[in-house]
Design a protein around this motif. Structure first.
Motif, short mmCIF file in Angstrom:
data_model
loop_
_atom_site.label_atom_id
_atom_site.label_comp_id
_atom_site.label_asym_id
_atom_site.label_seq_id
_atom_site.Cartn_x
_atom_site.Cartn_y
_atom_site.Cartn_z
N PHE A 157 1.79 1.80 -3.51
CA PHE A 157 0.71 2.39 -4.32
C PHE A 157 0.64 3.90 -4.10
N GLU B 183 2.81 10.07 -9.98
CA GLU B 183 1.92 10.54 -11.06
C GLU B 183 1.61 12.02 -10.89
N GLU C 137 0.83 -1.22 0.00
CA GLU C 137 0.00 0.00 0.00
C GLU C 137 0.86 1.26 0.00
N GLY D 150 3.76 -2.68 -5.95
CA GLY D 150 2.71 -2.53 -4.95
C GLY D 150 1.80 -3.76 -4.96
N GLY D 151 1.45 -4.20 -6.15
CA GLY D 151 0.60 -5.39 -6.29
C GLY D 151 1.27 -6.65 -5.78
N ALA E 130 3.32 5.43 -6.07
CA ALA E 130 2.93 5.49 -7.49
C ALA E 130 2.04 6.71 -7.74
N ALA E 131 1.06 6.91 -6.86
CA ALA E 131 0.13 8.02 -7.05
C ALA E 131 0.85 9.36 -6.92
N ASP F 58 5.12 2.87 -13.26
CA ASP F 58 4.72 1.51 -13.64
C ASP F 58 5.28 0.50 -12.63
N TYR G 80 3.40 0.61 -9.25
CA TYR G 80 2.12 -0.12 -9.25
C TYR G 80 2.35 -1.63 -9.29
N TYR G 81 3.28 -2.04 -10.13
CA TYR G 81 3.55 -3.49 -10.26
C TYR G 81 4.01 -4.06 -8.93
#
Ligand code: UN1
Length: 507
Positions: A78, A85, A75, A121-122, A81-82, A115, A118-119
């Motif tokens: 993520f 962005e 998390e 983070g998942g 990532a945000a 990218d 996000y990857y």
């Protein structure tokens, strides 16, 4: 000294144990714009003692971070990532100013980090291990990916956000903590990148940055007994030194080193497409990618035409400040790099290769303030020449003639490096033969040698590395260790390989 601001009087700070701090020496060094010499900022000139503090902070934070549930670690990524962005344009502009690449490519560099965030983070909800059947009754077996400890991340200037992200993000989601030493040409952007993690709520000590010289900071870090993994991207020469420094304490070492990547163009290729692919791969990022195309291996039927068209297109490329929309090719990173690149023009000429275009430092008008080299093409290059064998890391392309596919593949493979290769052909059989026989870590069909995506393994054979790969699932081979777990719920001592009688019981 410990005020918690990222900068004081425009002097950026290091981030250690959740505090923004000056170097203990109080010294700084300047970061400048390779397009015009503009001062971008001052960064702390860290040394041995700063590294000691950062490693101690990372080691302390590891005890807790490894136990944070991986989905929670994900998390944080993520949120990184945000935030990347939201800050993409600001970071891209800073990236262009500090490193020189043209703005659309700088945006791509930041996008690669988004990218990856996000990857990875998942991966907080994957980090797959596996189970397998076991040979005794009432027993269970599984293999888990375990975190390792403190990771040293040492990165180059050419992808000043993307490459740190390939290393830091998988290291963190897997439960490790990090000490980050960025290239001395791009410290300000690296510090901004770390600030994103702070804003995303990463706990203190989990990610630390120490800027400063490769000797005092890099070498201390790579030989430090509390550092368990070293991940380094840079030259093959320095990579060997990294391996030596890490060997006495048996660290895991991931090396991403040089390249001498080739594009093969067969007589049956779509030449317009091949031209676009070659120009993008050879002169994009001013040739300063480890994936850059520095050799074209042209089949003899189309070589002449290909060289003429390359020459026409390359000589029209516009040099300039990467922030300007009119610029096709930005500066090279430093004066020293400029001189090193120009030396190869002399070497090529002395070896008897034919200089088709470029081959000079460009100082017209405002360009005199920066480090600009004309996109350069040599024809008549033979595979054994230094021009065709050594990594130049600049906008210099060598064209080598090949008789047929076998010849082209042999020439491609006969170098000290093995990162990326490519073939342009309209023959599907030739394409599959090339996939089978090109001995590089990355192979492209009808595309240039650059532009790897983050979900696939990145790295190469021979002198390009030491067998590791970055990105995708391969990253976890570097940043985790396997832990095999056996659970016996039989209530009695069962001896593997010895108690084989239960097979008889079944009969
Ligand atoms: C590098 O040059 O070190 O595949 C990295 C590419 C980019 C990364 C290059 N995604 O060209």
């Amino acid at each position: 000294m410990h005020r918690n601001n990222i900068a004081r009087n425009n002097i950026a700070r290091n981030y250690i144990a959740g505090q923004w701090v000056d170097a203990l020496s109080g010294e700084t060094f300047a970061s400048t714009n390779p397009a015009n010499g503009e001062l971008i900022g001052e960064a702390p000139k860290g040394g041995r003692a700063d590294v000691e503090r950062a490693v101690a902070a990372a080691a302390e934070a590891y005890a807790k971070w490894r136990k944070v549930p991986a989905p929670k670690r994900g998390e944080v990524l993520f949120r990184v990532a945000a935030l990347l962005e939201q800050n993409k344009e600001r970071l891209a502009q800073l990236l262009t100013r500090e490193m020189g690449k043209v703005l659309p490519e700088a945006r791509g560099d930041v996008q690669e980090a988004i990218d990856m965030a996000y990857y990875m983070g998942g991966e907080g909800r994957r980090l797959f291990g596996y189970t397998a059947p076991v040979e005794l009754p009432n027993k269970f077996g599984m293999a888990l990916r375990d975190s390792i400890g403190v990771v040293a991340v040492v990165t180059p200037w050419n992808f000043p956000i993307a490459i740190p992200s390939w290393k830091i993000l998988p290291a963190l989601v897997a439960g490790n903590t990090v000490v980050f030493k960025p290239a001395s040409d791009t410290p300000i952007l690296a510090i901004e990148f770390v600030r994103i993690f702070e804003e995303a709520g990463l706990p203190p000590g989990v990610l630390n940055i120490v800027t400063g010289p490769g000797g005092a900071v890099g070498e201390t870090l790579m030989s430090h007994p509390a550092v368990k993994v070293v991940t380094f991207t840079g030259s093959t020469e320095v990579g060997k030194r990294v391996a030596e420094l890490a060997a006495p304490t048996l660290k895991k070492v991931c090396l991403e080193l040089g390249g001498k990547n080739a594009i093969i163009v067969m007589d049956d290729a779509n030449l317009d497409l091949a031209l676009d692919g070659i120009l993008w791969s050879a002169f994009g990022t001013t040739g300063q990618r480890c994936t850059a195309c520095s050799r074209v291996i042209a089949q003899k039927g189309i070589r002449r035409q290909l060289v003429d068209r390359l020459q026409a297109r390359a000589s029209r490329l516009r040099l300039g400040d990467g922030l300007l929309e009119t610029t096709d090719v930005g500066p090279v990173i430093s004066r020293r790099a400029l001189e090193g690149i120009h030396e190869y023009t002399g070497i090529g000429q002395a070896e008897g290769a034919e200089l088709v275009t470029g081959g000079k430092v460009v100082t017209d008008g405002d360009l005199a303030k920066g480090n600009f080299y004309a996109p350069t093409i040599f024809d008549g290059v033979r595979p054994g020449m230094r021009l065709a064998q050594e990594e130049i890391f600049g906008p210099v392309l060598s064209v080598i003639e090949a008789n047929d596919l076998d010849d082209a593949i042999r020439i491609n493979n006969e170098t000290a490096y093995g990162l990326s290769s490519s073939i342009f052909t309209s023959n599907v059989n030739a394409a599959f033969e090339a996939i089978r026989d090109l001995s590089t870590g990355i192979v492209y069909i009808n595309a240039g040698t650059i532009g790897a995506e983050i979900q696939f393994p990145f790295g190469g054979t021979r002198g390009t590395g030491n067998g590791h790969r970055e990105a995708g699932q391969a990253a976890f081979e570097v940043f985790t260790e396997w832990k095999s777990v056996y659970v016996d719920y039989s209530g009695r001592l069962q001896r593997a390989q010895i108690d084989t009688d239960h097979l008889v019981d079944l009969a």
